[in-house]
Enzyme design. Structure first.
Site, PDB file in Angstrom:
ATOM      1  CE  LYS A 148      31.432-109.250   3.916  1.00 13.68           C
ATOM      2  NZ  LYS A 148      31.836-110.661   4.145  1.00 13.68           N
ATOM      3  CB  SER A 179      32.205-114.447   6.353  1.00  6.91           C
ATOM      4  OG  SER A 179      33.308-114.289   7.214  1.00  6.91           O
ATOM      5  CB  SER A 207      33.286-110.678   7.539  1.00  8.02           C
ATOM      6  OG  SER A 207      33.136-111.303   6.278  1.00  8.02           O
TER       7      SER A 207
END
Length: 532
Positions: free
Chosen positions: A112, A216, A192
């Site tokens: 990420k 997330s 997220s």
């Protein structure tokens, strides 16, 4: 492939027609098929000589070009490591001489883009950090490399890990555009860690690392038909990860199977002197994939709670409970205690820690990064409103900027209250059931991506209590509900991550609930509610 995509184009392209049974990849793709391949299957190909790590990287790059950049245009991969093939060649050489191969030897992994890797800038999806090329690895990335992983690239995310606005649209960032859900391209991939979720659902790598403050990892995992683990806080280092909250932030593994997640997780665990929360992590280092058993639920006592939800999701949950019973578990229904004020207290904590923690992180970035405080990021967003705020604003950032620091009595009281209530809620339910773990639906199903109104959360959410308490939380696919994925949550006490993986594996083997995505432009009109 370009590092920065124009935000104004994020929603502009029409969704292409895609075959229901899967995306057709260009005839120029490598002959090696990595679609839905597990880490064990990839390792078997490498060990047999039927594939090399170079071939794996080339195959994944071909899928990224065909699916992420073209075809359905998922926009889940924000950047490719410029040395990905060089890493693969080194892995192929190493495999010839290494007597004890690492857990991820020669396996491509996606990271990420709020986690630092030495090859690429770390943007958190914001143009304010486009030049944040630190040339350093986060300790968790260094651990992955030590286990032989190939860092294939970075995944898109909800900008600033979804903490900028109260009306944000999950999966959108100014750097990467909007991530699309591979199951229905007009639906949210959640956030997220939206890019990590969509990319792994689409087999753009074997596994990916996400991060979670509250939901997330588990939300994008559940809504992209994946397994995701939010570990016990303190097992995985947060150093060189763009922060929100030192009380709740943790990286976590995401994959298509429980075993893949267990392997990635095992490679991430480790103490870090710069992150005091991880002081005891080394004591918990082990290969959690060893000994995963299909009969692990036999004789296991499990508490479950039934939140308010649509009838179709409730039916899927009932079917999951039946699978747990058939696998030998004893189920005890419990009620969620009333925890008045938990949400407000948590939100105050997140805003206060965002200001303090983000300012501390930005102070470590290269001098070329000019936004070195939260207030300077706010000013940057205002000055670049067309690119940074075309759909939603920065209300949470503005609130966070007004907080009074970590010595503020109101902040301290909020942290004490939120932590006490979250632990109380989970501990009371486990005690009432006489159980070591709890299960419940992770979330509802993916909602329509909506730039005008932002996220349209509806139905249950299991993330808050484990997120605030620091307890571990595993989600495993529960199947499709009206063509959209839903997840089943397993929640336990601190350091019970291995037990959750065991339970999740046994459920996964009994249920066989995961279905690969079909890249539908939208779900058929006769399937369920259209909004949520």
């Amino acid at each position: 492939m370009q590092r920065v995509l124009a935000a104004v184009l994020a929603l502009g392209a029409a969704v292409p027609a895609v075959a229901q049974e899967g995306i057709a990849i260009s005839a120029e793709r490598p002959s090696l098929d990595v679609h839905e391949k597990s880490i064990d299957e990839l390792r078997a190909l490498l060990a047999s000589g039927n594939a090399s790590s170079v071939a794996l990287v080339e195959a994944y790059l071909a899928r990224i070009e065909a699916i992420d950049r073209a075809g359905p245009t998922l926009r889940s991969v924000i950047a490719i490591s410029p040395d990905a093939l060089e890493q693969a060649r080194a892995a192929d050489r190493r495999r010839l001489t290494r007597k004890m191969p690492g857990l991820l030897e020669g396996i491509p992994v996606l990271i990420k883009d709020n986690i630092e890797t030495k090859e690429l800038p770390t943007t958190a999806g914001s143009l304010a950090l486009a030049a944040n090329d630190t040339k350093r690895d986060a300790p968790l990335v260094a651990l992955l490399r030590a286990e032989g992983a190939i860092i294939l690239g970075k995944t898109n995310l909800s900008e600033w890990a979804n903490i900028r606005s109260t009306s944000s649209m999950s999966g959108w960032s100014a750097v990467g555009g909007l991530v699309r859900n591979p199951y229905a391209l007009d639906r949210s991939a959640c956030g997220s860690s939206s890019g990590s979720g969509a990319a792994i659902a689409a087999s753009l790598a074997a596994v990916a690392v996400g991060t979670e403050t509250d939901g997330s990892v588990v939300c994008p995992a559940a809504m992209n038909g994946l397994v995701g683990l939010k570990p016990t806080l303190g097992l995985v280092s947060r150093t060189h990860v763009v922060p929100i909250s030192h009380s709740q932030d943790t990286p976590g593994p995401m994959g298509r199977t429980v075993k893949d997640v267990a392997l990635l997780f095992s490679a991430m665990i480790g103490s870090d002197p710069a992150d005091l929360a991880t002081a005891s992590a080394d004591k918990h280092r082990r290969n959690h994939a060893d000994g995963l058993r299909a009969d692990a639920l036999r004789g296991k006592r499990i508490g479950y709670w039934r939140p308010e939800m649509r009838a179709d999701l409730g039916a899927a949950f009932d079917a999951a409970l039946d699978k747990l019973r058939a696998a030998g578990a004893t189920l005890v229904e419990v009620k969620m205690p009333k925890l008045e004020g938990l949400g407000d207290a948590e939100f105050l904590v997140l805003k206060a820690e965002l200001k303090a923690d983000l300012d501390a992180y930005l102070a470590t970035t290269p001098a070329v990064v000019k936004t070195r405080t939260l207030e300077q990021v706010i000013a940057f967003n205002e000055a670049n409103k067309a690119a940074e705020m075309p759909f939603f604003g920065q209300e949470i950032f503005l609130d966070a900027a007004r907080t009074k620091g970590l010595d503020d009595p109101e902040y301290k009281a909020a942290r004490e209250k939120s932590l006490r209530l979250a632990k109380q809620g989970l501990d009371e339910m486990m005690k009432a059931a006489g159980a070591e773990l709890l299960v419940t639906p992770t979330y509802g199903t993916p909602w329509l991506s909506d730039p005008a109104h932002g996220d349209q959360f509806a139905g249950p959410s299991a993330s808050e209590l484990p997120a605030v308490s620091g307890y571990p939380h595993l989600t495993v696919p529960m199947g499709l509900v009206d063509a959209l994925p839903a997840g089943l949550s397993f929640i336990g006490a601190p350091w019970s991550d291995g037990m959750l993986l065991q339970a999740g594996y046994a459920y996964e083997q009994a249920a066989k609930a995961r279905v690969a995505p079909k890249y539908l432009p939208t779900i058929p009109a006769d399937l369920g509610p259209r909004r949520n």
